[in-house]
Structure formats: C-alpha cells, structure tokens
Motif scaffolding. Structure first.
Motif, PDB file in Angstrom:
ATOM      1  N   PHE A   1      -1.476   1.651 -12.558  1.00 13.34           N
ATOM      2  CA  PHE A   1      -1.397   3.083 -12.850  1.00 13.34           C
ATOM      3  C   PHE A   1      -1.804   3.308 -14.306  1.00 13.34           C
ATOM      4  N   TYR A   2      -2.571   4.388 -14.541  1.00 11.05           N
ATOM      5  CA  TYR A   2      -3.089   4.671 -15.876  1.00 11.05           C
ATOM      6  C   TYR A   2      -2.856   6.128 -16.257  1.00 11.05           C
ATOM      7  N   ASP A   3      -2.718   6.358 -17.556  1.00 13.69           N
ATOM      8  CA  ASP A   3      -2.760   7.710 -18.103  1.00 13.69           C
ATOM      9  C   ASP A   3      -4.228   8.041 -18.312  1.00 13.69           C
ATOM     10  N   VAL A   4      -4.755   8.945 -17.499  1.00 17.11           N
ATOM     11  CA  VAL A   4      -6.194   9.236 -17.514  1.00 17.11           C
ATOM     12  C   VAL A   4      -6.637   9.825 -18.851  1.00 17.11           C
ATOM     13  N   GLU A   5      -5.853  10.748 -19.401  1.00 14.97           N
ATOM     14  CA  GLU A   5      -6.248  11.429 -20.636  1.00 14.97           C
ATOM     15  C   GLU A   5      -6.267  10.483 -21.832  1.00 14.97           C
ATOM     16  N   LYS A   6      -5.364   9.522 -21.860  1.00 13.51           N
ATOM     17  CA  LYS A   6      -5.309   8.569 -22.982  1.00 13.51           C
ATOM     18  C   LYS A   6      -6.081   7.289 -22.699  1.00 13.51           C
ATOM     19  N   ARG A   7      -6.477   7.101 -21.437  1.00  7.42           N
ATOM     20  CA  ARG A   7      -7.108   5.850 -21.010  1.00  7.42           C
ATOM     21  C   ARG A   7      -6.218   4.659 -21.354  1.00  7.42           C
ATOM     22  N   SER A   8      -4.959   4.776 -20.998  1.00  7.39           N
ATOM     23  CA  SER A   8      -4.011   3.709 -21.303  1.00  7.39           C
ATOM     24  C   SER A   8      -3.303   3.257 -20.030  1.00  7.39           C
ATOM     25  N   HIS A   9      -2.773   2.053 -20.073  1.00  7.54           N
ATOM     26  CA  HIS A   9      -2.111   1.436 -18.929  1.00  7.54           C
ATOM     27  C   HIS A   9      -0.651   1.871 -18.869  1.00  7.54           C
ATOM     28  N   LEU A  10      -0.157   2.137 -17.645  1.00  6.64           N
ATOM     29  CA  LEU A  10       1.248   2.503 -17.455  1.00  6.64           C
ATOM     30  C   LEU A  10       2.039   1.349 -16.838  1.00  6.64           C
ATOM     31  N   TYR A  11       1.585   0.898 -15.660  1.00  7.13           N
ATOM     32  CA  TYR A  11       2.335  -0.145 -14.949  1.00  7.13           C
ATOM     33  C   TYR A  11       1.428  -0.806 -13.919  1.00  7.13           C
ATOM     34  N   THR A  12       1.714  -2.077 -13.609  1.00  8.59           N
ATOM     35  CA  THR A  12       0.949  -2.817 -12.599  1.00  8.59           C
ATOM     36  C   THR A  12       1.883  -3.571 -11.664  1.00  8.59           C
ATOM     37  N   TYR A  13       1.640  -3.441 -10.367  1.00  8.55           N
ATOM     38  CA  TYR A  13       2.272  -4.285  -9.351  1.00  8.55           C
ATOM     39  C   TYR A  13       1.314  -5.424  -9.039  1.00  8.55           C
ATOM     40  N   ASN A  14       1.827  -6.641  -8.954  1.00 14.25           N
ATOM     41  CA  ASN A  14       1.043  -7.802  -8.530  1.00 14.25           C
ATOM     42  C   ASN A  14       1.665  -8.362  -7.255  1.00 14.25           C
ATOM     43  N   GLU A  15       0.910  -8.345  -6.169  1.00 15.54           N
ATOM     44  CA  GLU A  15       1.457  -8.762  -4.880  1.00 15.54           C
ATOM     45  C   GLU A  15       0.332  -9.265  -3.984  1.00 15.54           C
ATOM     46  N   ASN A  16       0.677 -10.098  -3.025  1.00 11.70           N
ATOM     47  CA  ASN A  16      -0.302 -10.586  -2.058  1.00 11.70           C
ATOM     48  C   ASN A  16      -0.320  -9.625  -0.867  1.00 11.70           C
ATOM     49  N   PHE A  17      -1.332  -8.768  -0.792  1.00 13.93           N
ATOM     50  CA  PHE A  17      -1.385  -7.759   0.268  1.00 13.93           C
ATOM     51  C   PHE A  17      -1.849  -8.380   1.582  1.00 13.93           C
ATOM     52  N   THR A  18      -1.169  -8.007   2.662  1.00 15.47           N
ATOM     53  CA  THR A  18      -1.510  -8.560   3.984  1.00 15.47           C
ATOM     54  C   THR A  18      -1.658  -7.487   5.057  1.00 15.47           C
ATOM     55  N   GLU A  19      -1.415  -6.210   4.714  1.00 15.86           N
ATOM     56  CA  GLU A  19      -1.548  -5.142   5.706  1.00 15.86           C
ATOM     57  C   GLU A  19      -2.193  -3.914   5.075  1.00 15.86           C
ATOM     58  N   GLU A  20      -2.507  -2.935   5.902  1.00 15.64           N
ATOM     59  CA  GLU A  20      -3.164  -1.731   5.397  1.00 15.64           C
ATOM     60  C   GLU A  20      -2.256  -0.977   4.436  1.00 15.64           C
ATOM     61  N   LEU A  21      -2.897  -0.350   3.427  1.00 14.01           N
ATOM     62  CA  LEU A  21      -2.171   0.405   2.413  1.00 14.01           C
ATOM     63  C   LEU A  21      -2.661   1.856   2.415  1.00 14.01           C
ATOM     64  N   TYR A  22      -1.723   2.816   2.470  1.00 10.67           N
ATOM     65  CA  TYR A  22      -2.053   4.238   2.451  1.00 10.67           C
ATOM     66  C   TYR A  22      -1.715   4.834   1.081  1.00 10.67           C
ATOM     67  N   PRO A  23      -2.631   5.576   0.469  1.00 13.84           N
ATOM     68  CA  PRO A  23      -2.279   6.288  -0.765  1.00 13.84           C
ATOM     69  C   PRO A  23      -1.104   7.229  -0.495  1.00 13.84           C
ATOM     70  N   LEU A  24      -0.119   7.241  -1.394  1.00 12.12           N
ATOM     71  CA  LEU A  24       1.099   8.027  -1.210  1.00 12.12           C
ATOM     72  C   LEU A  24       1.226   9.086  -2.294  1.00 12.12           C
ATOM     73  N   PHE A  25       1.695  10.284  -1.880  1.00 10.24           N
ATOM     74  CA  PHE A  25       1.869  11.399  -2.806  1.00 10.24           C
ATOM     75  C   PHE A  25       3.191  12.089  -2.487  1.00 10.24           C
ATOM     76  N   GLY A  26       3.942  12.451  -3.532  1.00  6.22           N
ATOM     77  CA  GLY A  26       5.203  13.137  -3.311  1.00  6.22           C
ATOM     78  C   GLY A  26       5.541  14.077  -4.454  1.00  6.22           C
ATOM     79  N   THR A  27       6.169  15.213  -4.128  1.00  8.12           N
ATOM     80  CA  THR A  27       6.594  16.165  -5.150  1.00  8.12           C
ATOM     81  C   THR A  27       7.695  17.052  -4.578  1.00  8.12           C
ATOM     82  N   VAL A  28       8.559  17.582  -5.468  1.00  7.40           N
ATOM     83  CA  VAL A  28       9.546  18.578  -5.053  1.00  7.40           C
ATOM     84  C   VAL A  28       9.341  19.869  -5.842  1.00  7.40           C
TER      85      VAL A  28
END
Length: 411
Positions: free
Chosen positions: A358-385
């Motif tokens: 994940f990145y801050d687009v305006e600053k072009r800086s790094h926020l966080y990274t998950y490192n994992e061995n993916f074995t199944e399909e991944l869906y982009p997720l979005f949530g808000t209240v």
C-alpha cells in the motif's frame, strides 16, 4: 501611511531575526556531538563505494559530512548488509575473542561500562570487517570499476534531488542501491536493480519502508494499473454504488436486494468484479477522512456476518478507524504511524512474488506490505461507513502529477 511610518522599525527587526537565526544555526553546529565509530565507518564506506561504482558522486555528501546518519541507523545498516554479504561472499562473521573467554574470567562490569561508553558500538567490528573485506576484494581486481547502468543513475539523481528538497531524511537508499548494483555486476544472473531495491526494502521493513519511491520505479508500479469495477452483487445492502461502478458510500437506509451468497451482509464492504490469480496489478483509491478499508479478499473468505476481516479470515487489508487509527489488520493488528495518513491510496499486488503493498499516492511513499504465498484467487476489497464522502476508484489512465517543482526532470 502608518506602515510607512513604522518602516524604520520593520526593517531592523527583519535583519535582527535573520542574525538570530544564523547565530542559532552556528551554535547548533558548534555543539554537534563527536561521531561514533559506526558513523565514521559509513563515511568511509561512501568513499570506497564511490571508487568502485562509476558516476556515484552522490556519495560525496556522505564522506564530506553533509549527510550524517543517526548512529542507530548506521549500526542497523552495517549489521543487515554484513549478513547479506556473508551469504554472497561466504565470509563468516566471527564473534569477538572476548566472547570466547570462560565465564569466570569475564569482567562483566567492564563489559557493561564498555558498551555504555561506546553507545552500542561494542562488537560491531566483525560486521564492519565483512563489508570492508568485500570492498577491498572488488578494488583488488584488474577492472574494479562497476558501471551501474542508466536506470540506476537516473534513480540516484532522483534520490539526490529529493534529499536536497528535504523529502528524504538521509541518503541511505542511494547507498543500498549502489551496493545492489555492485552485487548485481558480480552475479551471473542479472536483475533489474531498481525493482530489486524496492522489493528488498518492503520485505525487510513492512511499515514505512520507503519515504520516497523514485520516478522510474513508480512508473513501473503504475504500469500494472487495472481498471477496476465494483461488483454490486457483493456490496452490503447499506452501501450505494454509482452507475459507473467506481464510487462507493454508505446510504442512510438499508436497500432491499436479492439474496446472494457472495454478498457482505455484516461489514460495509464490496469487492471488485474481477479476481486475480497471477501477474502484477495496481489500483488507486481516493479515500475518506473517517473510516475506510482497502486490500484484497481471498476467494474462500467468508463474507457473511461480523467476523473480523483480518489475515486469519482471508483478508489482507489496511483500515482507517475513527479518523485517527490507521492499521494493518494482522493478528494482532499493526498500528501504523499517524504521519502516514493518506488521501489517495495505491494498492499493488504481485501475485507470484507474494507481495501486497500500500502506498500514499500523493507522497509516493510506502505505507505497509503483506508478504505471503498466494494460492487462491484474490478480489480487490473496498469498504467505507462514510455517508458524505465517496470512496472513489481512480481510472487506470490517470496518474498523480509529478513531484518535480517545474517540468518533470525524469521523462
């Protein structure tokens, strides 16, 4: 007229302010503490790497003392790179002879005093030796000079420019890039050093690994842009999705929708229409100021109810909660620094590499990274209240304006 009358007071006050500022700066420089051994070592390493790597004049800022890293940063750098070089050149890091003494012969009091006086510098010698032996080995060759390649040189220029503007706290990224370029020159399998640099940083430091992502690497990330559409059949009944399937917000009333096994009926979330099981993918989202979540959901992740959406339940996400708490939903949750509050978030998935960043687009800086061995399909997720501000998926073709003050220097 009053301003003209007081002009004779304003000008001397301005000059006094400037003189006081220069005086404070001079006193601050005079009170600088003497450098410890690790800081002096980094300065010498900068000089040695400049002799090895062609057109690496950026390192002159280090050995001349313009860019002095904190002692703790120097020590971490030395230990990390000694471990990397130990694997590459098979040079063993030998503990100091002091550690081989019998317990009854150790002077524990003297040992403790030595560590306190050296501010953690004790026993750094073996690590420094590994790095210096590596540089000496390269210099002893018939052709010691290494050509890093144009992409690396452009990236070094970009890093130096941003450091001078105050975007970077130090030139550590430049030193790491040069060391990777030198190692790559020795390797039988050549890699793209600029991408290798970013991957290494994000693997070793999951949070805030890169304060500024250079132009060439950022373009490479953006080249994987996807035009994502929201799947209305997955959306919680409380959510409103725009007709172009790009915008999402919470409604004031719960909608009546047909039952669907893939629909979120608890958390206020929706997924993208397309899942990914290979390749590189990137998308950008304009987020709200109060509460949102972004990331990916595994195909097997349960969407019903209010189970925690974290890595244990098949969700790799970051979330802003109550407008102040930005966190990665690991187990337990990882709280991210408050200075990392983004308004536009970039999500980058490299399926084969097992990396979600994940990145801050305006600053072009790094926020966080998950490192994992993916074995199944991944869906982009979005949530808000949020009921006022939409969460907006940006079109794939739109890019954040360059950070250069005038015309872009890197195109």
């Amino acid at each position: 007229m009053m301003k003209g009358c007081l002009q004779f007071l304003i000008e001397p006050a301005k000059k006094l302010k400037i003189r006081l500022k220069e005086s404070r700066k001079r006193v601050k420089q005079e009170k600088k503490e003497p450098l410890v051994e690790s800081q002096l070592f980094i300065m010498e390493l900068g000089r040695e790497l400049n002799r090895i790597c062609q057109r690496s004049n950026i390192l002159s800022h280090i050995w001349t003392g313009e860019d002095i890293w904190p002692a703790s940063v120097c020590r971490d750098f030395i230990v990390d790179w000694a471990a990397i070089l130990e694997k590459r050149v098979q040079h063993k890091i030998m503990p100091s002879e002091y550690q081989y003494e019998k317990p009854e012969k150790r002077d524990w009091k003297g040992h403790l005093l030595c560590m306190l006086e050296s501010e953690g510098e004790y026993d750094m010698g073996p690590y420094r030796r590994v790095i210096m032996d590596w540089t000496r080995g390269i210099k002893s060759r018939a052709q010691p000079a290494v050509w890093p390649g144009e992409p690396v040189l452009m990236m070094l220029d970009d890093l130096e420019f941003q450091w001078k503007r105050g975007r970077l706290p130090n030139l550590l990224p430049a030193v790491e890039l040069i060391m990777l370029a030198v190692l790559n020159a020795d390797s039988p399998i050549k890699e793209d050093v600029t991408k290798q640099w970013l991957v290494k940083k994000q693997r070793s430091q999951r949070i805030d690994a890169v304060r500024y992502i250079p132009h060439g690497v950022w373009n490479w990330i953006c080249d994987a842009s996807e035009d994502i559409l929201l799947d209305s059949e997955s959306a919680n009944p409380n959510l409103l999705i725009s007709s172009d399937e790009k915008r999402l917000r919470c409604g004031l009333e719960r909608r009546i929708v047909p039952p669907c096994q893939g629909r979120f009926d608890g958390w206020w979330c929706a997924v993208g229409k397309e899942a990914y099981a290979s390749g590189r993918h990137y998308w950008e989202v304009e987020v709200g100021e109060r509460d949102w979540r972004l990331g990916v959901a595994k195909a097997s992740a349960v969407r019903q109810g209010f189970r925690s959406l974290n890595i244990d339940t098949g969700y790799l996400t970051i979330r802003l909660e109550r407008g102040t708490d930005l966190k990665a939903l690991t187990v337990p949750a990882t709280l991210l620094p408050q200075n990392l509050m983004p308004r536009k978030v970039g999500v980058y998935l490299d399926y084969e590499l097992g990396q979600l960043s994940f990145y801050d687009v305006e600053k072009r800086s790094h926020l966080y990274t998950y490192n994992e061995n993916f074995t199944e399909e991944l869906y982009p997720l979005f949530g808000t209240v949020e009921v006022v501000k939409d969460l907006v998926i940006r079109p794939a073709g739109i890019r954040q304006p360059c950070l250069c003050p005038g015309p872009c220097l890197w195109t």
